[in-house]
Design a protein around this motif. Sequence first.
Motif, PDB file in Angstrom:
ATOM      1  N   LEU A 151      10.817   3.507   3.364  1.00 35.70           N
ATOM      2  CA  LEU A 151      10.189   4.035   2.154  1.00 35.70           C
ATOM      3  C   LEU A 151       9.793   5.498   2.326  1.00 35.70           C
ATOM      4  CD1 LEU A 151       7.933   1.029   1.051  1.00 35.70           C
ATOM      5  CD2 LEU A 151      10.131   1.734   0.082  1.00 35.70           C
ATOM      6  N   GLU A 152       9.334   5.866   3.512  1.00 37.38           N
ATOM      7  CA  GLU A 152       8.953   7.258   3.761  1.00 37.38           C
ATOM      8  C   GLU A 152      10.160   8.185   3.639  1.00 37.38           C
ATOM      9  OE1 GLU A 152       6.396  10.516   4.862  1.00 37.38           O
ATOM     10  OE2 GLU A 152       6.110   8.553   3.928  1.00 37.38           O
ATOM     11  N   GLU A 153      11.306   7.742   4.115  1.00 35.88           N
ATOM     12  CA  GLU A 153      12.507   8.567   4.029  1.00 35.88           C
ATOM     13  C   GLU A 153      13.125   8.531   2.625  1.00 35.88           C
ATOM     14  OE1 GLU A 153      15.268   7.585   7.101  1.00 35.88           O
ATOM     15  OE2 GLU A 153      13.798   7.874   8.715  1.00 35.88           O
ATOM     16  N   ARG A 154      13.108   7.362   2.013  1.00 32.29           N
ATOM     17  CA  ARG A 154      13.727   7.214   0.678  1.00 32.29           C
ATOM     18  C   ARG A 154      12.884   7.856  -0.410  1.00 32.29           C
ATOM     19  NH1 ARG A 154      15.484   7.141  -3.521  1.00 32.29           N
ATOM     20  NH2 ARG A 154      16.790   5.616  -4.640  1.00 32.29           N
ATOM     21  N   PHE A 155      11.562   7.826  -0.262  1.00 28.19           N
ATOM     22  CA  PHE A 155      10.646   8.399  -1.245  1.00 28.19           C
ATOM     23  C   PHE A 155       9.695   9.350  -0.512  1.00 28.19           C
ATOM     24  CE2 PHE A 155      11.918   4.187  -2.668  1.00 28.19           C
ATOM     25  CZ  PHE A 155      12.360   4.428  -3.964  1.00 28.19           C
ATOM     26  N   PRO A 156      10.126  10.563  -0.234  1.00 27.42           N
ATOM     27  CA  PRO A 156       9.373  11.467   0.651  1.00 27.42           C
ATOM     28  C   PRO A 156       8.079  12.027   0.077  1.00 27.42           C
ATOM     29  CG  PRO A 156      11.325  12.559  -0.215  1.00 27.42           C
ATOM     30  CD  PRO A 156      11.427  11.128  -0.632  1.00 27.42           C
ATOM     31  N   ALA A 169       0.825  -1.205   0.000  1.00 22.75           N
ATOM     32  CA  ALA A 169       0.000   0.000   0.000  1.00 22.75           C
ATOM     33  C   ALA A 169       0.861   1.258   0.000  1.00 22.75           C
ATOM     34  CB  ALA A 169      -0.936  -0.002   1.211  1.00 22.75           C
ATOM     35  N   LEU A 170       1.854   1.282   0.879  1.00 22.96           N
ATOM     36  CA  LEU A 170       2.757   2.429   0.930  1.00 22.96           C
ATOM     37  C   LEU A 170       3.485   2.618  -0.400  1.00 22.96           C
ATOM     38  CD1 LEU A 170       4.243   1.699   4.449  1.00 22.96           C
ATOM     39  CD2 LEU A 170       2.941   3.742   3.860  1.00 22.96           C
ATOM     40  N   ALA A 171       3.971   1.512  -0.954  1.00 27.71           N
ATOM     41  CA  ALA A 171       4.713   1.590  -2.213  1.00 27.71           C
ATOM     42  C   ALA A 171       3.827   2.081  -3.352  1.00 27.71           C
ATOM     43  CB  ALA A 171       5.305   0.221  -2.546  1.00 27.71           C
ATOM     44  N   TYR A 172       2.578   1.605  -3.408  1.00 31.76           N
ATOM     45  CA  TYR A 172       1.677   2.021  -4.479  1.00 31.76           C
ATOM     46  C   TYR A 172       1.301   3.494  -4.341  1.00 31.76           C
ATOM     47  CZ  TYR A 172       1.000  -3.028  -5.245  1.00 31.76           C
ATOM     48  OH  TYR A 172       1.188  -4.366  -5.488  1.00 31.76           O
ATOM     49  N   ILE A 173       1.072   3.952  -3.123  1.00 35.42           N
ATOM     50  CA  ILE A 173       0.738   5.366  -2.915  1.00 35.42           C
ATOM     51  C   ILE A 173       1.885   6.250  -3.396  1.00 35.42           C
ATOM     52  CG2 ILE A 173       0.291   7.146  -1.171  1.00 35.42           C
ATOM     53  CD1 ILE A 173      -1.027   4.875   0.527  1.00 35.42           C
ATOM     54  N   LYS A 174       3.113   5.813  -3.148  1.00 35.57           N
ATOM     55  CA  LYS A 174       4.285   6.606  -3.473  1.00 35.57           C
ATOM     56  C   LYS A 174       4.836   6.320  -4.876  1.00 35.57           C
ATOM     57  CE  LYS A 174       6.030   7.280   1.241  1.00 35.57           C
ATOM     58  NZ  LYS A 174       6.285   8.722   1.119  1.00 35.57           N
ATOM     59  N   ASN A 175       4.215   5.387  -5.598  1.00 40.04           N
ATOM     60  CA  ASN A 175       4.701   4.993  -6.926  1.00 40.04           C
ATOM     61  C   ASN A 175       6.169   4.557  -6.885  1.00 40.04           C
ATOM     62  OD1 ASN A 175       2.306   5.431  -8.538  1.00 40.04           O
ATOM     63  ND2 ASN A 175       2.631   7.626  -8.221  1.00 40.04           N
ATOM     64  N   VAL A 176       6.504   3.757  -5.888  1.00 38.85           N
ATOM     65  CA  VAL A 176       7.871   3.257  -5.737  1.00 38.85           C
ATOM     66  C   VAL A 176       8.146   2.222  -6.829  1.00 38.85           C
ATOM     67  CG1 VAL A 176       9.431   1.952  -4.247  1.00 38.85           C
ATOM     68  CG2 VAL A 176       7.900   3.674  -3.264  1.00 38.85           C
ATOM     69  N   PRO A 177       9.273   2.343  -7.530  1.00 42.18           N
ATOM     70  CA  PRO A 177       9.629   1.319  -8.520  1.00 42.18           C
ATOM     71  C   PRO A 177      10.031   0.038  -7.803  1.00 42.18           C
ATOM     72  CG  PRO A 177      11.393   2.934  -8.306  1.00 42.18           C
ATOM     73  CD  PRO A 177      10.260   3.434  -7.468  1.00 42.18           C
ATOM     74  N   LEU A 178       9.147  -0.918  -7.818  1.00 38.94           N
ATOM     75  CA  LEU A 178       9.283  -2.092  -6.965  1.00 38.94           C
ATOM     76  C   LEU A 178       8.896  -3.342  -7.741  1.00 38.94           C
ATOM     77  CD1 LEU A 178       9.862  -2.556  -3.874  1.00 38.94           C
ATOM     78  CD2 LEU A 178       7.385  -2.588  -3.567  1.00 38.94           C
ATOM     79  N   LYS A 179       9.728  -4.355  -7.653  1.00 39.85           N
ATOM     80  CA  LYS A 179       9.399  -5.659  -8.217  1.00 39.85           C
ATOM     81  C   LYS A 179       8.907  -6.560  -7.096  1.00 39.85           C
ATOM     82  CE  LYS A 179      11.265  -9.537 -10.902  1.00 39.85           C
ATOM     83  NZ  LYS A 179      12.471 -10.102 -11.577  1.00 39.85           N
ATOM     84  N   VAL A 180       7.659  -7.000  -7.189  1.00 41.17           N
ATOM     85  CA  VAL A 180       7.069  -7.850  -6.152  1.00 41.17           C
ATOM     86  C   VAL A 180       7.309  -9.310  -6.516  1.00 41.17           C
ATOM     87  CG1 VAL A 180       4.964  -8.490  -4.929  1.00 41.17           C
ATOM     88  CG2 VAL A 180       5.340  -6.104  -5.602  1.00 41.17           C
TER      89      VAL A 180
END
Length: 221
Positions: free
Chosen positions: A71-76, A17-28
Amino acid sequence: MKLYSRPLSPYSSIVRALAYIKNVPLKVIAPPPGFPIPEAFRSISPLNRIPVLITGSGETIVESVVIAEYLEERFPEPALLPKDSKDRALVRMFARITDLDVLAPTMKLFELYFVLQRNEADIKAQFARLHHGLAAIEARMAHGPFALGDDISFADAWLTPTRFVFNNFRATIGRPDLLDAHPKFDAYEQIALQHPALSRVWGEMTDGLKIFLSELEMGAA
């Protein structure tokens, strides 16, 4: 970055959820099949559980709350913690209460209901803890548009998978009235379903639950 996760895992769902809100480039990536997770996975996760985040530099980070802070610190952007220190503490407190006093006893109750010989004393104790936790977050919840008011936050990332779990939990234990005393928590399903990132997580958990129930039926056949 890579995230080892399963769709139905509420702790993994918090991170997604956090990653999707922040559009983090993430491979699940799914861990090896099986429950519990096979010991071979310990080479990736020293605690042999999910979620596990592998950073771009190859560092391994475990525990949903630690991954969330990273994630909050890396992708503010967008910020999921308020600027004011008091407000940040209140959001973190809400997330921890949701985690430790609502989600944790609920998951424990699932286990206690599925054993052949139920321990009624343990069940009673976990329900007491759960009711205290539900009352605590109900008292702090807003009426929308998000868990704590106008801004999406960590609280929503924790609340979405936790609220999802209760639909199947109520059916499993035969308690459709379980959330009657907690109308804001009960109604949060509709809030989650109206947000693209949160509804994506809800949909993934729905698909994961279908697979899990199908596997249970095949195992019982």
